[in-house]
Each structure stands twice: as structure tokens, then as C-alpha cells.
Design a protein around this motif. Structure first.
Motif, PDB file in Angstrom:
ATOM      1  N   ALA A  67      52.206  10.194 -39.258  1.00 60.57           N
ATOM      2  CA  ALA A  67      50.989   9.679 -39.612  1.00 60.57           C
ATOM      3  C   ALA A  67      49.823  10.109 -40.274  1.00 60.57           C
ATOM      4  O   ALA A  67      49.951   9.989 -41.580  1.00 60.57           O
ATOM      5  N   LEU A  68      48.988   9.794 -39.252  1.00 59.42           N
ATOM      6  CA  LEU A  68      47.540  11.062 -39.598  1.00 59.42           C
ATOM      7  C   LEU A  68      47.820  12.373 -40.134  1.00 59.42           C
ATOM      8  O   LEU A  68      47.153  12.800 -40.563  1.00 59.42           O
ATOM      9  N   ALA A  69      48.864  12.854 -39.088  1.00 57.03           N
ATOM     10  CA  ALA A  69      49.200  14.524 -39.457  1.00 57.03           C
ATOM     11  C   ALA A  69      49.364  14.747 -41.078  1.00 57.03           C
ATOM     12  O   ALA A  69      49.023  15.746 -41.385  1.00 57.03           O
ATOM     13  N   ASN A  70      50.236  13.795 -41.279  1.00 55.96           N
ATOM     14  CA  ASN A  70      50.731  13.643 -42.588  1.00 55.96           C
ATOM     15  C   ASN A  70      49.607  13.809 -43.982  1.00 55.96           C
ATOM     16  O   ASN A  70      49.621  14.289 -45.112  1.00 55.96           O
ATOM     17  N   ARG A  71      48.842  12.599 -43.918  1.00 60.37           N
ATOM     18  CA  ARG A  71      47.685  12.052 -44.155  1.00 60.37           C
ATOM     19  C   ARG A  71      47.002  13.136 -44.302  1.00 60.37           C
ATOM     20  O   ARG A  71      46.440  13.945 -45.499  1.00 60.37           O
ATOM     21  N   LEU A  72      46.414  14.182 -43.195  1.00 56.08           N
ATOM     22  CA  LEU A  72      46.166  15.462 -42.932  1.00 56.08           C
ATOM     23  C   LEU A  72      46.225  16.372 -43.511  1.00 56.08           C
ATOM     24  O   LEU A  72      45.743  17.432 -44.669  1.00 56.08           O
ATOM     25  N   LEU A  73      47.315  16.666 -43.853  1.00 63.51           N
ATOM     26  CA  LEU A  73      48.023  17.987 -44.550  1.00 63.51           C
ATOM     27  C   LEU A  73      47.483  18.035 -46.408  1.00 63.51           C
ATOM     28  O   LEU A  73      48.484  17.316 -46.887  1.00 63.51           O
ATOM     29  N   PRO A  74      46.913  19.102 -46.544  1.00 63.88           N
ATOM     30  CA  PRO A  74      46.672  18.969 -48.023  1.00 63.88           C
ATOM     31  C   PRO A  74      48.731  18.663 -48.134  1.00 63.88           C
ATOM     32  O   PRO A  74      48.931  20.042 -48.549  1.00 63.88           O
ATOM     33  N   ARG A  75      48.378  18.546 -49.662  1.00 61.37           N
ATOM     34  CA  ARG A  75      49.468  18.400 -50.742  1.00 61.37           C
ATOM     35  C   ARG A  75      49.934  19.642 -51.751  1.00 61.37           C
ATOM     36  O   ARG A  75      49.110  19.382 -52.561  1.00 61.37           O
ATOM     37  N   ARG A  76      50.252  20.363 -51.887  1.00 67.95           N
ATOM     38  CA  ARG A  76      50.601  21.172 -52.391  1.00 67.95           C
ATOM     39  C   ARG A  76      50.927  20.499 -54.347  1.00 67.95           C
ATOM     40  O   ARG A  76      50.438  20.936 -55.359  1.00 67.95           O
ATOM     41  N   ARG A  77      51.284  19.478 -53.964  1.00 69.81           N
ATOM     42  CA  ARG A  77      51.917  18.953 -55.076  1.00 69.81           C
ATOM     43  C   ARG A  77      52.590  16.964 -55.012  1.00 69.81           C
ATOM     44  O   ARG A  77      53.051  17.272 -53.798  1.00 69.81           O
ATOM     45  N   ARG A  78      52.177  16.623 -56.242  1.00 72.29           N
ATOM     46  CA  ARG A  78      52.349  15.460 -55.805  1.00 72.29           C
ATOM     47  C   ARG A  78      53.785  14.683 -56.080  1.00 72.29           C
ATOM     48  O   ARG A  78      54.350  14.849 -57.554  1.00 72.29           O
ATOM     49  N   ARG A  79      54.603  14.587 -55.383  1.00 77.00           N
ATOM     50  CA  ARG A  79      56.151  13.701 -55.592  1.00 77.00           C
ATOM     51  C   ARG A  79      56.226  12.692 -56.533  1.00 77.00           C
ATOM     52  O   ARG A  79      55.444  11.752 -55.290  1.00 77.00           O
ATOM     53  N   ASP A  80      56.936  12.290 -57.564  1.00 80.42           N
ATOM     54  CA  ASP A  80      56.780  10.835 -57.847  1.00 80.42           C
ATOM     55  C   ASP A  80      58.213  10.437 -57.568  1.00 80.42           C
ATOM     56  O   ASP A  80      58.561  10.983 -58.909  1.00 80.42           O
ATOM     57  N   VAL A 169      53.808  23.048 -39.124  1.00 78.76           N
ATOM     58  CA  VAL A 169      53.467  22.552 -40.513  1.00 78.76           C
ATOM     59  C   VAL A 169      54.502  22.784 -41.806  1.00 78.76           C
ATOM     60  O   VAL A 169      54.427  21.780 -42.586  1.00 78.76           O
ATOM     61  N   VAL A 170      55.250  23.551 -41.773  1.00 78.18           N
ATOM     62  CA  VAL A 170      57.227  23.244 -41.627  1.00 78.18           C
ATOM     63  C   VAL A 170      57.964  21.914 -42.169  1.00 78.18           C
ATOM     64  O   VAL A 170      58.233  21.597 -42.613  1.00 78.18           O
ATOM     65  N   LEU A 171      58.118  20.981 -40.485  1.00 78.20           N
ATOM     66  CA  LEU A 171      58.016  19.596 -39.959  1.00 78.20           C
ATOM     67  C   LEU A 171      57.544  19.373 -40.951  1.00 78.20           C
ATOM     68  O   LEU A 171      58.552  18.445 -41.656  1.00 78.20           O
ATOM     69  N   LEU A 172      56.425  18.790 -41.532  1.00 75.87           N
ATOM     70  CA  LEU A 172      55.983  17.974 -42.027  1.00 75.87           C
ATOM     71  C   LEU A 172      55.817  18.121 -43.489  1.00 75.87           C
ATOM     72  O   LEU A 172      55.983  17.798 -44.159  1.00 75.87           O
ATOM     73  N   ALA A 173      55.911  19.349 -43.752  1.00 77.38           N
ATOM     74  CA  ALA A 173      56.473  19.754 -45.552  1.00 77.38           C
ATOM     75  C   ALA A 173      57.544  18.742 -45.628  1.00 77.38           C
ATOM     76  O   ALA A 173      57.949  18.701 -46.936  1.00 77.38           O
ATOM     77  N   GLN A 174      59.161  19.100 -44.765  1.00 80.56           N
ATOM     78  CA  GLN A 174      60.312  18.565 -44.794  1.00 80.56           C
ATOM     79  C   GLN A 174      60.075  17.694 -44.764  1.00 80.56           C
ATOM     80  O   GLN A 174      61.309  16.937 -45.458  1.00 80.56           O
ATOM     81  N   GLY A 175      59.692  17.050 -44.129  1.00 83.35           N
ATOM     82  CA  GLY A 175      59.444  15.651 -43.965  1.00 83.35           C
ATOM     83  C   GLY A 175      58.797  14.715 -45.075  1.00 83.35           C
ATOM     84  O   GLY A 175      59.906  13.697 -45.427  1.00 83.35           O
ATOM     85  N   ARG A 176      58.461  15.373 -45.434  1.00 86.16           N
ATOM     86  CA  ARG A 176      57.914  14.654 -46.690  1.00 86.16           C
ATOM     87  C   ARG A 176      58.676  14.706 -48.228  1.00 86.16           C
ATOM     88  O   ARG A 176      59.352  13.844 -48.318  1.00 86.16           O
ATOM     89  N   LYS A 177      59.254  15.806 -47.846  1.00 88.45           N
ATOM     90  CA  LYS A 177      60.841  15.997 -49.104  1.00 88.45           C
ATOM     91  C   LYS A 177      61.744  15.151 -49.356  1.00 88.45           C
ATOM     92  O   LYS A 177      62.380  14.268 -50.105  1.00 88.45           O
ATOM     93  N   ILE A 178      62.132  15.008 -47.643  1.00 92.15           N
ATOM     94  CA  ILE A 178      63.284  14.394 -46.836  1.00 92.15           C
ATOM     95  C   ILE A 178      63.362  12.549 -47.101  1.00 92.15           C
ATOM     96  O   ILE A 178      63.506  11.682 -47.598  1.00 92.15           O
ATOM     97  N   GLY A 179      61.299  12.729 -47.093  1.00 92.99           N
ATOM     98  CA  GLY A 179      61.206  10.877 -47.739  1.00 92.99           C
ATOM     99  C   GLY A 179      61.643  11.014 -48.603  1.00 92.99           C
ATOM    100  O   GLY A 179      61.950  10.206 -49.303  1.00 92.99           O
ATOM    101  N   HIS A 180      61.005  11.806 -50.166  1.00 90.36           N
ATOM    102  CA  HIS A 180      60.798  12.086 -51.381  1.00 90.36           C
ATOM    103  C   HIS A 180      62.949  11.331 -51.180  1.00 90.36           C
ATOM    104  O   HIS A 180      62.569  10.847 -52.515  1.00 90.36           O
ATOM    105  N   TRP A 181      63.212  12.336 -50.594  1.00 94.25           N
ATOM    106  CA  TRP A 181      64.892  12.544 -51.444  1.00 94.25           C
ATOM    107  C   TRP A 181      65.363  10.843 -51.165  1.00 94.25           C
ATOM    108  O   TRP A 181      66.340  10.176 -51.930  1.00 94.25           O
TER     109      TRP A 181
END
Length: 204
Positions: A67-80, A169-181
């Protein structure tokens, strides 16, 4: 329900925990803290049980690190997910349930149809697995950097460090994407729940 919970535990805790355990085992062997002969002498069944239990415990204890790593990695865009769902489904523009807490909606789905809700649980678990698997790979990258200067194969260690860091880094980005899905899928399935808007209004 037991199968669903088992899958969630496996994805969200045991798989990342196994990566932590593998890293700790490597460090233990590399620093001569653990003797390979001692591990080889452990009965196979006992060793498998120990690996499974330790993987789960390590994954559970290290959950905040993901969870900390997810917060620290900058987001390229905000998904709503709500905005995207409303844009794709104009009929849901004025539905009350779209603004409700997603975990409350998931609980309603599980009460209504556990098999349907299992797809959302699977997506959430997959996203958490990817997110929580990133930190041990980042720690492995740090260990590989040390091996670049102290190990016998500096080229292999340097390439490994770059790969581990990139994959984390790729895993964090993909984790965010699947959470959005998962959030989108929750809203899509709740669209068909009877009286969902009325229930949300009563709970407000």
C-alpha cells in the motif's frame, strides 16, 4: 464462498509472501546464515507446509508495504471509475447507487449472488497480488545492485537489478489498472440489482 475467500488469500497474500520468502531464502544462503544441507534434511511434506504458512504470514505482514509503494509511485493520470461508468452508460447518470461506497456495493452483490460477485473479488485479488508483489522485487533489485559490486557475476547482477526494478514499477501500474476494472465491474453488475437505488437511499 470458501473457494472465493481461498482465491483471495492466495492472490493477495500467499503469492507476494512467496516472493518475500524467496528473497529471504536467497539472502540467507548468500550470507551463510542458512545451511543448504539443513534445509535439504527437512521432510518434504513439512517443508511444503512451512513454505505455504510462511508465505501467507509474510504476505499478510507485508501488506502495508504494498500500500505504501502504491502511494509513493507517481500517477500518470487519475482514474475515476464512477465518471467512466457514467460516461459509458448514460442510463446510469442519475442512479443513486453509483455514488455509494464500492465495498458496500460488493457486499450487496455477494448477498444477492455470490457467484456473480466472485468475478469482482477475483479482479480485486489480482490487483492486490500485483501491487503487493512489487516491493519484494524492488528489494531484490537492491540486493542485485549490491551483488553488482560484491558478487562474482557483476554483469548478470546489473541486468537483474534493472529488470527487477522495471518489473516492480509495471506491477504497481497494472495493479492499479486491475483495481480500476474491479470498481467498474462492481458498478456494472450492480446496475442490474433490484431496488439497489432505494436501498442506498435508505442507508444514507
Amino acid at each position: 464462498m470458501n473457494i472465493t475467500v481461498g482465491i483471495f488469500d492466495l492472490f493477495a497474500y500467499s503469492v507476494p509472501g512467496a516472493l518475500y520468502l524467496a528473497l529471504l531464502a536467497y539472502l540467507g544462503f548468500r550470507l551463510d546464515l542458512v545451511e543448504p544441507a539443513a534445509v535439504a534434511g527437512v521432510p518434504g511434506v513439512l517443508l511444503v507446509v512451512a513454505v505455504v504458512v510462511l508465505s501467507y504470514l509474510l504476505g499478510y505482514l507485508a501488506y502495508p508495504v504494498g500500500a505504501l509503494a502504491n502511494r509513493l509511485l507517481p500517477r500518470r493520470r487519475r482514474r475515476d471509475p464512477r465518471a467512466e461508468f457514467r460516461r459509458r452508460n448514460p442510463a446510469a447518470q442519475d442512479r443513486d447507487y453509483v455514488g455509494a461506497d464500492p465495498f458496500l456495493l460488493l457486499s450487496g452483490l455477494q448477498l444477492h449472488d455470490a457467484d456473480v460477485a466472485a468475478e469482482v473479488v477475483r479482479l480485486r485479488a489480482s490487483g492486490l497480488m500485483l501491487r503487493n508483489s512489487a516491493p519484494p522485487l524492488l528489494f531484490a533489485a537492491v540486493a542485485a545492485v549490491v551483488e553488482t559490486f560484491a558478487g562474482p557475476r557483476p554483469v548478470v547482477a546489473a541486468v537483474s537489478a534493472a529488470l527487477f526494478a522495471a518489473v516492480s514499477v509495471v506491477l504497481l501500474a497494472q495493479g492499479r489498472k486491475i483495481g480500476h476494472w474491479a470498481s467498474i465491474k462492481t458498478l456494472e453488475l450492480c446496475f442490474w440489482l433490484p431496488d439497489v437505488d432505494e436501498r442506498v437511499r435508505r442507508s444514507a
